[in-house]
Scaffold this motif. Structure first.
Motif, PDB file in Angstrom:
ATOM      1  N   PHE A  13     -16.012   6.266  -5.584  1.00  0.00           N
ATOM      2  CA  PHE A  13     -16.513   6.217  -6.958  1.00  0.00           C
ATOM      3  C   PHE A  13     -17.213   4.895  -7.239  1.00  0.00           C
ATOM      4  CE2 PHE A  13     -13.216   9.482  -8.299  1.00  0.00           C
ATOM      5  CZ  PHE A  13     -14.144  10.467  -8.564  1.00  0.00           C
ATOM      6  N   GLU A  14     -16.615   3.810  -6.810  1.00  0.00           N
ATOM      7  CA  GLU A  14     -17.210   2.490  -7.033  1.00  0.00           C
ATOM      8  C   GLU A  14     -18.550   2.371  -6.311  1.00  0.00           C
ATOM      9  OE1 GLU A  14     -16.238  -2.257  -6.386  1.00  0.00           O
ATOM     10  OE2 GLU A  14     -14.701  -0.773  -5.908  1.00  0.00           O
ATOM     11  N   GLU A  15     -18.597   2.814  -5.070  1.00  0.00           N
ATOM     12  CA  GLU A  15     -19.836   2.753  -4.294  1.00  0.00           C
ATOM     13  C   GLU A  15     -20.909   3.646  -4.917  1.00  0.00           C
ATOM     14  OE1 GLU A  15     -22.362   1.389  -1.314  1.00  0.00           O
ATOM     15  OE2 GLU A  15     -20.368   0.679  -1.858  1.00  0.00           O
ATOM     16  N   LEU A  16     -20.512   4.807  -5.405  1.00  0.00           N
ATOM     17  CA  LEU A  16     -21.464   5.710  -6.046  1.00  0.00           C
ATOM     18  C   LEU A  16     -22.032   5.084  -7.311  1.00  0.00           C
ATOM     19  CD1 LEU A  16     -22.928   8.400  -6.295  1.00  0.00           C
ATOM     20  CD2 LEU A  16     -20.833   9.359  -7.299  1.00  0.00           C
ATOM     21  N   ARG A  17     -21.161   4.495  -8.140  1.00  0.00           N
ATOM     22  CA  ARG A  17     -21.622   3.846  -9.371  1.00  0.00           C
ATOM     23  C   ARG A  17     -22.604   2.720  -9.054  1.00  0.00           C
ATOM     24  NH1 ARG A  17     -18.918  -0.189 -11.098  1.00  0.00           N
ATOM     25  NH2 ARG A  17     -16.912   0.635 -10.405  1.00  0.00           N
ATOM     26  N   GLU A  18     -22.274   1.904  -8.075  1.00  0.00           N
ATOM     27  CA  GLU A  18     -23.160   0.804  -7.697  1.00  0.00           C
ATOM     28  C   GLU A  18     -24.496   1.324  -7.156  1.00  0.00           C
ATOM     29  OE1 GLU A  18     -20.837  -1.544  -4.995  1.00  0.00           O
ATOM     30  OE2 GLU A  18     -19.529  -2.282  -6.596  1.00  0.00           O
ATOM     31  N   THR A  19     -24.451   2.378  -6.385  1.00  0.00           N
ATOM     32  CA  THR A  19     -25.672   2.965  -5.833  1.00  0.00           C
ATOM     33  C   THR A  19     -26.551   3.542  -6.938  1.00  0.00           C
ATOM     34  OG1 THR A  19     -24.555   3.444  -3.740  1.00  0.00           O
ATOM     35  CG2 THR A  19     -26.569   4.690  -4.203  1.00  0.00           C
ATOM     36  N   MET A  94     -21.412  10.486 -16.252  1.00  0.00           N
ATOM     37  CA  MET A  94     -20.496  11.572 -15.897  1.00  0.00           C
ATOM     38  C   MET A  94     -19.503  11.101 -14.840  1.00  0.00           C
ATOM     39  SD  MET A  94     -23.350  14.607 -15.582  1.00  0.00           S
ATOM     40  CE  MET A  94     -22.303  15.688 -14.640  1.00  0.00           C
ATOM     41  N   ILE A  95     -20.022  10.467 -13.821  1.00  0.00           N
ATOM     42  CA  ILE A  95     -19.189  10.003 -12.716  1.00  0.00           C
ATOM     43  C   ILE A  95     -18.273   8.866 -13.173  1.00  0.00           C
ATOM     44  CG2 ILE A  95     -19.234   8.916 -10.440  1.00  0.00           C
ATOM     45  CD1 ILE A  95     -20.010  11.952 -10.543  1.00  0.00           C
ATOM     46  N   HIS A  96     -18.778   7.998 -14.029  1.00  0.00           N
ATOM     47  CA  HIS A  96     -17.971   6.874 -14.492  1.00  0.00           C
ATOM     48  C   HIS A  96     -16.751   7.357 -15.272  1.00  0.00           C
ATOM     49  CE1 HIS A  96     -16.996   2.792 -15.450  1.00  0.00           C
ATOM     50  NE2 HIS A  96     -17.032   3.044 -16.741  1.00  0.00           N
ATOM     51  N   GLU A  97     -16.902   8.416 -16.039  1.00  0.00           N
ATOM     52  CA  GLU A  97     -15.760   8.966 -16.779  1.00  0.00           C
ATOM     53  C   GLU A  97     -14.687   9.467 -15.814  1.00  0.00           C
ATOM     54  OE1 GLU A  97     -15.077   8.842 -20.076  1.00  0.00           O
ATOM     55  OE2 GLU A  97     -16.876   7.592 -20.136  1.00  0.00           O
ATOM     56  N   ILE A  98     -15.102  10.115 -14.745  1.00  0.00           N
ATOM     57  CA  ILE A  98     -14.146  10.594 -13.746  1.00  0.00           C
ATOM     58  C   ILE A  98     -13.505   9.405 -13.033  1.00  0.00           C
ATOM     59  CG2 ILE A  98     -13.867  11.945 -11.628  1.00  0.00           C
ATOM     60  CD1 ILE A  98     -16.301  13.612 -12.628  1.00  0.00           C
ATOM     61  N   GLU A  99     -14.310   8.413 -12.725  1.00  0.00           N
ATOM     62  CA  GLU A  99     -13.799   7.211 -12.052  1.00  0.00           C
ATOM     63  C   GLU A  99     -12.717   6.538 -12.896  1.00  0.00           C
ATOM     64  OE1 GLU A  99     -15.416   2.976 -10.221  1.00  0.00           O
ATOM     65  OE2 GLU A  99     -16.668   4.072 -11.643  1.00  0.00           O
ATOM     66  N   LYS A 100     -12.955   6.411 -14.192  1.00  0.00           N
ATOM     67  CA  LYS A 100     -11.963   5.787 -15.073  1.00  0.00           C
ATOM     68  C   LYS A 100     -10.660   6.587 -15.078  1.00  0.00           C
ATOM     69  CE  LYS A 100     -14.385   5.503 -18.848  1.00  0.00           C
ATOM     70  NZ  LYS A 100     -14.944   5.204 -20.176  1.00  0.00           N
ATOM     71  N   ALA A 101     -10.772   7.899 -15.141  1.00  0.00           N
ATOM     72  CA  ALA A 101      -9.575   8.739 -15.135  1.00  0.00           C
ATOM     73  C   ALA A 101      -8.847   8.622 -13.793  1.00  0.00           C
ATOM     74  CB  ALA A 101      -9.960  10.193 -15.415  1.00  0.00           C
ATOM     75  N   TRP A 102      -9.605   8.619 -12.709  1.00  0.00           N
ATOM     76  CA  TRP A 102      -9.004   8.509 -11.382  1.00  0.00           C
ATOM     77  C   TRP A 102      -8.260   7.175 -11.242  1.00  0.00           C
ATOM     78  CZ3 TRP A 102      -8.017  11.819  -7.646  1.00  0.00           C
ATOM     79  CH2 TRP A 102      -7.606  11.338  -6.403  1.00  0.00           C
ATOM     80  N   THR A 103      -8.868   6.118 -11.681  1.00  0.00           N
ATOM     81  CA  THR A 103      -8.260   4.800 -11.594  1.00  0.00           C
ATOM     82  C   THR A 103      -6.972   4.741 -12.424  1.00  0.00           C
ATOM     83  OG1 THR A 103     -10.434   3.800 -11.242  1.00  0.00           O
ATOM     84  CG2 THR A 103      -8.669   2.339 -11.943  1.00  0.00           C
ATOM     85  N   ALA A 104      -6.979   5.434 -13.548  1.00  0.00           N
ATOM     86  CA  ALA A 104      -5.802   5.412 -14.418  1.00  0.00           C
ATOM     87  C   ALA A 104      -4.621   6.148 -13.807  1.00  0.00           C
ATOM     88  CB  ALA A 104      -6.151   6.030 -15.771  1.00  0.00           C
ATOM     89  N   ILE A 105      -4.864   7.158 -12.987  1.00  0.00           N
ATOM     90  CA  ILE A 105      -3.757   7.945 -12.419  1.00  0.00           C
ATOM     91  C   ILE A 105      -3.418   7.574 -10.985  1.00  0.00           C
ATOM     92  CG2 ILE A 105      -4.216   9.913 -13.920  1.00  0.00           C
ATOM     93  CD1 ILE A 105      -5.377  11.323 -11.379  1.00  0.00           C
ATOM     94  N   ALA A 106      -4.259   6.807 -10.336  1.00  0.00           N
ATOM     95  CA  ALA A 106      -4.053   6.500  -8.923  1.00  0.00           C
ATOM     96  C   ALA A 106      -2.768   5.688  -8.727  1.00  0.00           C
ATOM     97  CB  ALA A 106      -5.250   5.725  -8.384  1.00  0.00           C
ATOM     98  N   PRO A 107      -1.996   6.040  -7.706  1.00  0.00           N
ATOM     99  CA  PRO A 107      -0.707   5.396  -7.499  1.00  0.00           C
ATOM    100  C   PRO A 107      -0.793   3.942  -7.024  1.00  0.00           C
ATOM    101  CG  PRO A 107      -1.165   6.913  -5.705  1.00  0.00           C
ATOM    102  CD  PRO A 107      -2.252   7.097  -6.751  1.00  0.00           C
ATOM    103  N   PHE A 108      -1.939   3.492  -6.571  1.00  0.00           N
ATOM    104  CA  PHE A 108      -2.047   2.124  -6.065  1.00  0.00           C
ATOM    105  C   PHE A 108      -2.265   1.116  -7.168  1.00  0.00           C
ATOM    106  CE2 PHE A 108      -6.269   3.912  -5.861  1.00  0.00           C
ATOM    107  CZ  PHE A 108      -7.072   2.934  -6.403  1.00  0.00           C
ATOM    108  N   ARG A 109      -2.364   1.543  -8.404  1.00  0.00           N
ATOM    109  CA  ARG A 109      -2.577   0.628  -9.532  1.00  0.00           C
ATOM    110  C   ARG A 109      -1.303  -0.032  -9.924  1.00  0.00           C
ATOM    111  NH1 ARG A 109      -6.760  -0.692 -11.991  1.00  0.00           N
ATOM    112  NH2 ARG A 109      -6.183  -0.363 -14.051  1.00  0.00           N
TER     113      ARG A 109
END
Length: 109
Positions: A13-19, A94-109
């Motif tokens: 997600f981060e790489e996609l946003r930067e690209t 669109m992708i950034h919204e998914i990225e934010k949600a993913w980051t919020a639920i990811a267990p490594f946070r």
């Protein structure tokens, strides 16, 4: 290579946003060669994200993400310099919204 699946998806997600940011900057400068290079990279990342979906486990969520990834890819692929920036910006949002949600639920946070 020691990253877990959640971390790998977050990195995509981060790489996609930067690209997509680089693609937008290139479009603003009228640098078609870079636009095409960043477009190819963004589409490859979207393809990887889409291929990682597990429809058996995630069901409706996986289907929704598939639709979003497909729509983002469609917006990125459309030609026409007059509205290219707006389409790519909308795909990025669109992708950034998914990225934010993913980051919020990811267990490594």
């Amino acid at each position: 290579m020691a990253a877990d699946p959640y971390e790998l998806v977050a990195m995509l997600f981060e790489e996609l946003r930067e690209t997509l940011d680089l693609m937008i900057d290139s479009a603003r400068r009228g640098d078609d060669a870079r636009i095409f290079r960043y477009r190819a990279k963004a589409l490859a990342i979207l393809g990887g994200l889409d291929e990682s979906l597990n429809f058996e486990v995630a069901g409706d969520l996986a289907q929704t993400l598939h639709v979003i990834y497909s729509e983002a890819a469609k917006r990125i692929q459309m030609d026409g310099a007059d509205s290219r920036i707006e389409r790519v910006e909308s795909a990025r949002e669109m992708i950034h919204e998914i990225e934010k949600a993913w980051t919020a639920i990811a267990p490594f946070r």
